[in-house]
Enzyme design. Sequence first.
Site, PDB file in Angstrom:
ATOM      1  CG  ASP A 119       3.442  36.216   7.227  1.00  0.00           C
ATOM      2  OD1 ASP A 119       2.553  36.907   6.669  1.00  0.00           O
ATOM      3  OD2 ASP A 119       3.548  35.801   8.175  1.00  0.00           O
ATOM      4  N   GLY A 167       5.494  42.032  11.718  1.00  0.00           N
ATOM      5  CA  GLY A 167       5.674  41.874  10.201  1.00  0.00           C
ATOM      6  C   GLY A 167       7.013  42.390   9.481  1.00  0.00           C
ATOM      7  CG  LEU A 213       0.038  41.589  -3.041  1.00  0.00           C
ATOM      8  CD1 LEU A 213      -0.611  41.112  -4.136  1.00  0.00           C
ATOM      9  CD2 LEU A 213       1.401  42.189  -2.935  1.00  0.00           C
ATOM     10  CG  HIS A 259       1.153  33.420   4.349  1.00  0.00           C
ATOM     11  ND1 HIS A 259       1.021  33.061   5.410  1.00  0.00           N
ATOM     12  CD2 HIS A 259       0.797  34.789   4.741  1.00  0.00           C
ATOM     13  CE1 HIS A 259       0.845  33.533   6.314  1.00  0.00           C
ATOM     14  NE2 HIS A 259       0.453  35.023   5.972  1.00  0.00           N
ATOM     15  CG  ASP A 277      -1.999  35.610   7.856  1.00  0.00           C
ATOM     16  OD1 ASP A 277      -1.636  34.399   8.711  1.00  0.00           O
ATOM     17  OD2 ASP A 277      -1.461  36.492   7.385  1.00  0.00           O
TER      18      ASP A 277
HETATM   19  O1  DOR Z   1       3.911  39.421  11.339  1.00  0.00           O
HETATM   20  C1  DOR Z   1       2.775  39.342  10.898  1.00  0.00           C
HETATM   21  N1  DOR Z   1       2.321  40.312   9.977  1.00  0.00           N
HETATM   22  N2  DOR Z   1       1.989  38.328  10.897  1.00  0.00           N
HETATM   23  C2  DOR Z   1       0.754  38.187  10.727  1.00  0.00           C
HETATM   24  O2  DOR Z   1       0.309  37.066  10.705  1.00  0.00           O
HETATM   25  C3  DOR Z   1       0.088  39.156   9.626  1.00  0.00           C
HETATM   26  C4  DOR Z   1       1.153  39.964   9.255  1.00  0.00           C
HETATM   27  C5  DOR Z   1       0.524  41.350   8.950  1.00  0.00           C
HETATM   28  O3  DOR Z   1      -0.603  41.498   7.977  1.00  0.00           O
HETATM   29  O4  DOR Z   1       1.165  42.415   8.886  1.00  0.00           O
END
Ligand code: DOR
Length: 455
Positions: A324, A343, A69, A66, A158
């Site tokens: 992630d 993120g 990119l 997970h 996701d």
């Molecule tokens: O914190 C996150 N960032 N959770 C996610 O499910 C998506 C991800 C992102 O794509 O930045």
Amino acid sequence: MAVGDILIRGPRIIDPGRGRDQIGDVLIRDGVILAAGRSASESAPEGSRIIEASGLVASPGFIDMHCHLRVPGFEHKETIATGTRAAAHGGFTTICCMPNTEPAIDSGQVVDQLLERVRDEAVVRVYPIGCVTKGRRGEELALLDDLAAAGVVAFSDDGDPVYDPNLMRLALVRSLDLSLPISNHCQERSLSRDGVMAAGSVARGLGLPGIPAAVEEIMMARDISLAEETGGRLHLAHLSSAGTIPLLRRARDLGLAVTAEVCPHHLTITDDWVLGAGRTGPELEGRPSYDTFTKVYPPLRGQEDVDALVEALAEGLIDCIATDHAPHDQASKQCGYEEAAFGISVLETALGSVLQLVHQGRISLPSLVERMTVGPAKALGPAFADLATLGAGTPADIVLFDPDLDWVVDTSAFESKGRNTPLQGTPLKGRVMMTLVAGEVVYQDKGRWPEADAQ
Ligand code: DOR
């Protein structure tokens, strides 16, 4: 690529898939492991390249099922080149990238174009994950057959959940025919609304809208029921709350095809960090009293959640660690907490973060390695088994790391474009020293092996 004979001399070999934990050598010929163990060096021909690795651990390269990119469409946040170099820096030799891109990875054609860029730029193995629904809009299923034929290894929307239970049910039915898991980002939006961090005293103190744990647990319970009804392959992405654990245990007790992952940040830091707890000192002066680099979905929660996740990981109830990795540009984070993107950039701090759990005696080192190799390989399916072992005849995808080396996170040394980690300036113990993919060195620590020794 033929890279000749390489002898990795003297590491502690941890190969959980084979139950091996011993000091020995690893012999590689033309990108494939010839032998690993006490007598491996006996078959090394004269002139083999020697990599002195005593004091280090050698394990199968880590598998991250997970990460983001950002290709296609968000190359200002990450590219295949920078993201895979970050993976190599973090000890990952296989990574799976999420389809919340622009365009979304929802057709064989987008997969083909992505894989062409992977062939040109990647330094580690990259496997795409395809969308569950067209354009990730949650309205109708994407062309799952087309995506599978083009080479995706799982399906996920996701960044967003598969919100419609009927679509989730249909996707789980298709997961059986296609033998590929459906990874869901569990988020009951009618409850999470505008929430930006975990509901609780820290959110209240900051006056920020909270995300209750039920947001994740409600959808997870729904998905487990659907997996029970359909027999489909469900993978639960990024668990964050203690309340998910009894749900997962029930799924396991019922013998369902349900797997689950947890991220390094949910195992090691809490919502106190939103206040900038990890970043004391002058760099916080003049900044608001929160750190937008902690904003992530699912959010950082409390210590009791962290403890429950760590215990479930150690027990093996949670199958694997996934990063992630979610790189963002500065503009997406240099703003108010409510406006900031969700993120954290994780690939390059993952190992150092989770090794804390080993140093604290909460999980054994072989179990931790298992959760970063065999665990994700099993969740992905049998095609990945050979990438998660150091068995003879398998690809020489190997990480060498020093589990005890002290270092301090410095994002200016990141390969990733994403510098968005709350761990900047944080001391960690344990660091990747070398990463090989198919016997080729794709990262090496310049302190231990100066540039001149590079292949
Ligand atoms: O914190 C996150 N960032 N959770 C996610 O499910 C998506 C991800 C992102 O794509 O930045």
